[in-house]
Write a protein that holds these residues in place. Structure first.
Motif, PDB file in Angstrom:
ATOM      1  N   GLY A  20       7.546 -10.324   2.801  1.00  0.00           N
ATOM      2  CA  GLY A  20       8.165 -10.039   4.083  1.00  0.00           C
ATOM      3  C   GLY A  20       7.494  -8.868   4.781  1.00  0.00           C
ATOM      4  N   THR A  21       8.104  -8.434   5.855  1.00  0.00           N
ATOM      5  CA  THR A  21       7.496  -7.391   6.683  1.00  0.00           C
ATOM      6  C   THR A  21       8.491  -6.294   7.062  1.00  0.00           C
ATOM      7  N   GLU A  22       9.528  -6.110   6.266  1.00  0.00           N
ATOM      8  CA  GLU A  22      10.587  -5.173   6.635  1.00  0.00           C
ATOM      9  C   GLU A  22      10.282  -3.743   6.191  1.00  0.00           C
ATOM     10  N   ARG A  23       9.679  -2.963   7.053  1.00  0.00           N
ATOM     11  CA  ARG A  23       9.513  -1.517   6.895  1.00  0.00           C
ATOM     12  C   ARG A  23       8.911  -1.132   5.548  1.00  0.00           C
ATOM     13  N   GLN A  24       7.971  -1.929   5.066  1.00  0.00           N
ATOM     14  CA  GLN A  24       7.375  -1.649   3.763  1.00  0.00           C
ATOM     15  C   GLN A  24       6.502  -0.412   3.778  1.00  0.00           C
ATOM     16  N   HIS A  52       8.244   0.830  14.400  1.00  0.00           N
ATOM     17  CA  HIS A  52       8.638  -0.161  13.404  1.00  0.00           C
ATOM     18  C   HIS A  52       8.286  -1.595  13.781  1.00  0.00           C
ATOM     19  N   ARG A  53       8.295  -1.921  15.044  1.00  0.00           N
ATOM     20  CA  ARG A  53       7.980  -3.305  15.389  1.00  0.00           C
ATOM     21  C   ARG A  53       6.489  -3.602  15.217  1.00  0.00           C
TER      22      ARG A  53
END
Length: 363
Positions: A29-33, A112-113
């Protein structure tokens, strides 16, 4: 059995932070890694240095002029911050310190985006962030404290397939301008040798192994340059040359002669910009070595490259854009041009001779 010392528990907390950082970064995924990785790796470094200092009986606290410890508004003793511990532990030009300072600064600029795009931009430095921690951990506390048994090489696609490599080029273009400019300014402040150091930005060439397999073979083996023989280094240089010629052929790079750089910059800033000013600029920003340097390839490759065929330096569009952005400021212009008086004629005329050599060369 005697209880473990306090520094030991701090060390284990440091290792937990590092492991968590890698787990969060490697998840799908790509959530704030990237932000999570930076936060927890920074905590891992802080606790690692605190454990070392406490083990060695050194001082962890902020003190006043009388040597007394200081308390915060909440009444707790104030510990030395990470920046101070880094300054005590590493020299100014230590790649490990510079790499960590890069991520501390980057964290404050992440949008973040666009985090996935930024992660692709700094992937090599992210790997170096972890490797530097592991090296420092083992160097100070022994191989028995290593994280190598807990962390595995992940399954991945990024930068391996041709399609993925093209995708990364597209991602880079989406990185916010402010972040790109901050990274560019950070890199421009470094000596080329530091910028190229694997401890600052870890880059590798992957060459698939298709020979016979033995029981000792691993799916991926990291070979250090220092462990190679002269003959093996020569073969590696051949591979790197093939890759460079395939990916960045000089004839298609759109590189610029010094006079072209001067002309483009002169038309976009409100001040005089001559060949002598260009020489002052590349010296000030340490974009390339002096004309009498033995290693002419030691350039900041985003801005300048040595063309061994025509024996001259060539500059990039990124260098023009960087000069325009920097020299539009009168204060910066005067600071940069302050070294003009020290620009010897040899370096300036070398640029001119290089242009002539390229113009006279056969197509």
């Amino acid at each position: 059995m005697a209880p473990r010392p306090r520094w030991y528990h701090q060390l284990q907390a440091s290792k937990t932070e590092a492991t968590l950082a890698v787990d969060l970064y490697n998840r799908s995924g790509t959530e704030r890694q990237l932000e999570a990785f930076i936060v927890h790796m920074t905590m891992a470094w802080l606790k690692l240095l605190q454990a070392k200092i406490e083990r060695d009986g050194e001082d962890l606290y902020i003190r006043n002029q009388r040597g007394q410890r200081q308390r915060s508004a909440d009444g707790d003793w104030i510990h030395k911050p990470l920046a101070m511990l880094l300054a005590d532990e590493f020299s100014d030009n230590d790649p490990r310190r510079v790499n960590l300072e890069f991520f501390v600064g980057l964290r404050n600029r992440i949008e973040h985006r666009y985090e996935r795009d930024i992660a692709a931009l700094v992937a090599g430095r992210t790997q170096a962030f972890l490797l530097n921690y592991e090296h420092t951990l083992v160097e100070n506390f022994g191989v028995e404290q290593s994280l190598s048994e807990n962390l595995r090489f992940p399954l991945f696609l990024s930068s391996i397939t041709d399609d993925a490599a093209e995708a990364l080029k597209v991602l880079r273009k989406r990185v916010p301008k402010g972040v790109l400019e901050w990274v560019q300014d950070f890199d421009a402040s470094l000596e080329p040798s530091l910028n190229d150091d694997q401890r600052f930005d870890f880059r590798i060439y992957l060459v698939p192994h298709t020979g016979p397999k033995t029981e000792a073979d691993a799916a991926m083996t990291f070979v250090r340059m220092d462990d190679l023989t002269d003959d093996q280094r020569g073969k590696l240089d051949e591979v790197q040359t093939i890759i460079r010629e395939k990916q960045v052929p000089v004839s298609s790079l759109g590189t610029l002669r010094p006079a072209e750089v001067v002309g483009r910059v002169q038309g976009q800033i409100p001040w005089v910009f001559s060949m002598a000013h260009h020489t002052a600029a590349w010296r000030f920003f340490r974009v390339r070595p002096r004309s009498d340097a033995e290693n002419k390839e030691q350039t900041k490759s985003d801005f300048c490259r040595w063309n061994s065929t025509w024996r001259q330096y060539e500059y990039t569009e990124a260098w023009v854009a960087y000069l325009v952005r920097k020299l539009t400021s009168e204060r910066t212009y005067k600071e940069v041009m302050g070294v003009t008086q020290n620009s010897d004629a040899e370096d300036t005329s070398e640029d001119v001779k290089g242009q002539a050599a390229q113009l006279e060369a056969p197509a």
